[in-house]
Design a protein around this motif. Structure first.
Motif, PDB file in Angstrom:
ATOM      1  N   LEU A  44       0.816  -1.210   0.000  1.00 25.68           N
ATOM      2  CA  LEU A  44       0.000   0.000   0.000  1.00 25.68           C
ATOM      3  C   LEU A  44       0.854   1.266   0.000  1.00 25.68           C
ATOM      4  N   ALA A  45       2.053   1.197   0.566  1.00 21.80           N
ATOM      5  CA  ALA A  45       2.942   2.358   0.588  1.00 21.80           C
ATOM      6  C   ALA A  45       3.495   2.660  -0.807  1.00 21.80           C
ATOM      7  N   ASN A  46       3.548   1.658  -1.668  1.00 20.04           N
ATOM      8  CA  ASN A  46       4.003   1.828  -3.040  1.00 20.04           C
ATOM      9  C   ASN A  46       2.819   2.377  -3.842  1.00 20.04           C
ATOM     10  N   GLU A  47       2.912   3.606  -4.313  1.00 22.84           N
ATOM     11  CA  GLU A  47       1.769   4.289  -4.939  1.00 22.84           C
ATOM     12  C   GLU A  47       1.145   3.524  -6.104  1.00 22.84           C
ATOM     13  N   PRO A  48       1.917   3.000  -7.060  1.00 28.75           N
ATOM     14  CA  PRO A  48       1.259   2.242  -8.144  1.00 28.75           C
ATOM     15  C   PRO A  48       0.504   1.016  -7.615  1.00 28.75           C
ATOM     16  N   TYR A  49       1.087   0.308  -6.662  1.00 29.29           N
ATOM     17  CA  TYR A  49       0.425  -0.870  -6.090  1.00 29.29           C
ATOM     18  C   TYR A  49      -0.816  -0.451  -5.310  1.00 29.29           C
ATOM     19  N   HIS A  50      -0.716   0.671  -4.619  1.00 29.15           N
ATOM     20  CA  HIS A  50      -1.861   1.202  -3.881  1.00 29.15           C
ATOM     21  C   HIS A  50      -3.031   1.443  -4.841  1.00 29.15           C
ATOM     22  N   GLN A  51      -2.722   2.022  -5.987  1.00 34.61           N
ATOM     23  CA  GLN A  51      -3.754   2.283  -6.995  1.00 34.61           C
ATOM     24  C   GLN A  51      -4.375   0.982  -7.494  1.00 34.61           C
ATOM     25  N   PHE A  52      -3.533  -0.027  -7.745  1.00 33.83           N
ATOM     26  CA  PHE A  52      -4.051  -1.322  -8.201  1.00 33.83           C
ATOM     27  C   PHE A  52      -4.966  -1.937  -7.146  1.00 33.83           C
ATOM     28  N   ILE A  53      -4.544  -1.909  -5.892  1.00 36.52           N
ATOM     29  CA  ILE A  53      -5.315  -2.538  -4.817  1.00 36.52           C
ATOM     30  C   ILE A  53      -6.666  -1.855  -4.639  1.00 36.52           C
ATOM     31  N   HIS A  54      -6.702  -0.553  -4.790  1.00 41.27           N
ATOM     32  CA  HIS A  54      -7.947   0.172  -4.541  1.00 41.27           C
ATOM     33  C   HIS A  54      -8.795   0.426  -5.785  1.00 41.27           C
ATOM     34  N   HIS A  55      -8.220   0.279  -6.996  1.00 38.24           N
ATOM     35  CA  HIS A  55      -8.983   0.654  -8.185  1.00 38.24           C
ATOM     36  C   HIS A  55      -9.018  -0.391  -9.291  1.00 38.24           C
ATOM     37  N   ASN A  56      -8.098  -1.331  -9.314  1.00 42.29           N
ATOM     38  CA  ASN A  56      -8.067  -2.325 -10.389  1.00 42.29           C
ATOM     39  C   ASN A  56      -9.034  -3.466 -10.063  1.00 42.29           C
ATOM     40  N   THR A  57      -9.977  -3.700 -10.952  1.00 41.28           N
ATOM     41  CA  THR A  57     -11.010  -4.704 -10.675  1.00 41.28           C
ATOM     42  C   THR A  57     -10.442  -6.117 -10.571  1.00 41.28           C
ATOM     43  N   ASP A  58      -9.423  -6.436 -11.360  1.00 40.25           N
ATOM     44  CA  ASP A  58      -8.846  -7.781 -11.305  1.00 40.25           C
ATOM     45  C   ASP A  58      -8.124  -8.024  -9.982  1.00 40.25           C
ATOM     46  N   VAL A  59      -7.365  -7.045  -9.519  1.00 39.88           N
ATOM     47  CA  VAL A  59      -6.648  -7.183  -8.247  1.00 39.88           C
ATOM     48  C   VAL A  59      -7.658  -7.244  -7.100  1.00 39.88           C
ATOM     49  N   ARG A  60      -8.650  -6.396  -7.143  1.00 40.37           N
ATOM     50  CA  ARG A  60      -9.677  -6.401  -6.094  1.00 40.37           C
ATOM     51  C   ARG A  60     -10.457  -7.713  -6.093  1.00 40.37           C
ATOM     52  N   TYR A  61     -10.726  -8.254  -7.264  1.00 43.33           N
ATOM     53  CA  TYR A  61     -11.413  -9.538  -7.353  1.00 43.33           C
ATOM     54  C   TYR A  61     -10.578 -10.632  -6.688  1.00 43.33           C
ATOM     55  N   GLU A  62      -9.277 -10.615  -6.957  1.00 46.20           N
ATOM     56  CA  GLU A  62      -8.387 -11.622  -6.363  1.00 46.20           C
ATOM     57  C   GLU A  62      -8.374 -11.499  -4.839  1.00 46.20           C
ATOM     58  N   ALA A  83      -0.695 -14.633  -4.059  1.00 46.41           N
ATOM     59  CA  ALA A  83      -1.860 -14.421  -4.925  1.00 46.41           C
ATOM     60  C   ALA A  83      -2.040 -12.938  -5.259  1.00 46.41           C
ATOM     61  N   ILE A  84      -1.882 -12.092  -4.259  1.00 42.35           N
ATOM     62  CA  ILE A  84      -2.075 -10.654  -4.484  1.00 42.35           C
ATOM     63  C   ILE A  84      -0.956 -10.089  -5.348  1.00 42.35           C
ATOM     64  N   LYS A  85       0.278 -10.470  -5.070  1.00 39.78           N
ATOM     65  CA  LYS A  85       1.394  -9.970  -5.885  1.00 39.78           C
ATOM     66  C   LYS A  85       1.277 -10.453  -7.326  1.00 39.78           C
ATOM     67  N   ARG A  86       0.832 -11.686  -7.514  1.00 40.93           N
ATOM     68  CA  ARG A  86       0.652 -12.213  -8.872  1.00 40.93           C
ATOM     69  C   ARG A  86      -0.417 -11.405  -9.613  1.00 40.93           C
ATOM     70  N   ALA A  87      -1.506 -11.057  -8.932  1.00 45.23           N
ATOM     71  CA  ALA A  87      -2.566 -10.265  -9.557  1.00 45.23           C
ATOM     72  C   ALA A  87      -2.068  -8.869  -9.914  1.00 45.23           C
ATOM     73  N   ILE A  88      -1.257  -8.271  -9.031  1.00 45.06           N
ATOM     74  CA  ILE A  88      -0.707  -6.941  -9.313  1.00 45.06           C
ATOM     75  C   ILE A  88       0.231  -6.991 -10.499  1.00 45.06           C
ATOM     76  N   LEU A  89       1.112  -7.987 -10.531  1.00 43.58           N
ATOM     77  CA  LEU A  89       2.051  -8.109 -11.654  1.00 43.58           C
ATOM     78  C   LEU A  89       1.311  -8.328 -12.956  1.00 43.58           C
ATOM     79  N   LYS A  90       0.252  -9.104 -12.933  1.00 43.48           N
ATOM     80  CA  LYS A  90      -0.548  -9.337 -14.128  1.00 43.48           C
ATOM     81  C   LYS A  90      -1.230  -8.035 -14.561  1.00 43.48           C
TER      82      LYS A  90
END
Length: 93
Positions: A44-62, A83-90
């Motif tokens: 969450l401290a990493n801004e791009p990852y924070h954005q994925f966790i809060h806004h990317n539907t695939d990461v949120r689904y995972e 699982a979460i890191k794999r979804a973020i990388l994808k």
């Protein structure tokens, strides 16, 4: 041929009953529980990852697919992190 597709449709509908339902409440609950871990707070401290966790539907689904009871019982399970890191990388691709 139509009978074959009808049969496939029936089987698909039958198994969809047993699929995990992912809701916003489940996603938010899992995120709240996962925030107890250093590795998740670092994501969450990493801004791009924070954005994925809060806004990317695939990461949120995972995140929502994770078993909430198991997350609450052992939020530091490495399988959750993987699982979460794999979804973020994808999602980055």
């Amino acid at each position: 041929m139509d009978t074959f597709f009808d049969l496939i449709n029936i089987v698909t509908n039958f198994f969809s009953i047993f699929s995990k339902e992912v809701t916003e409440e489940k996603i938010e609950k899992n995120i709240g529980t996962l925030q107890k871990n250093d590795w998740f707070r670092e994501l969450l401290a990493n801004e791009p990852y924070h954005q994925f966790i809060h806004h990317n539907t695939d990461v949120r689904y995972e995140i929502g697919r994770l078993n909430t009871k198991k997350v609450e019982k052992n939020p530091s399970n490495p399988r959750f992190q993987k699982a979460i890191k794999r979804a973020i990388l994808k999602a980055e691709e």
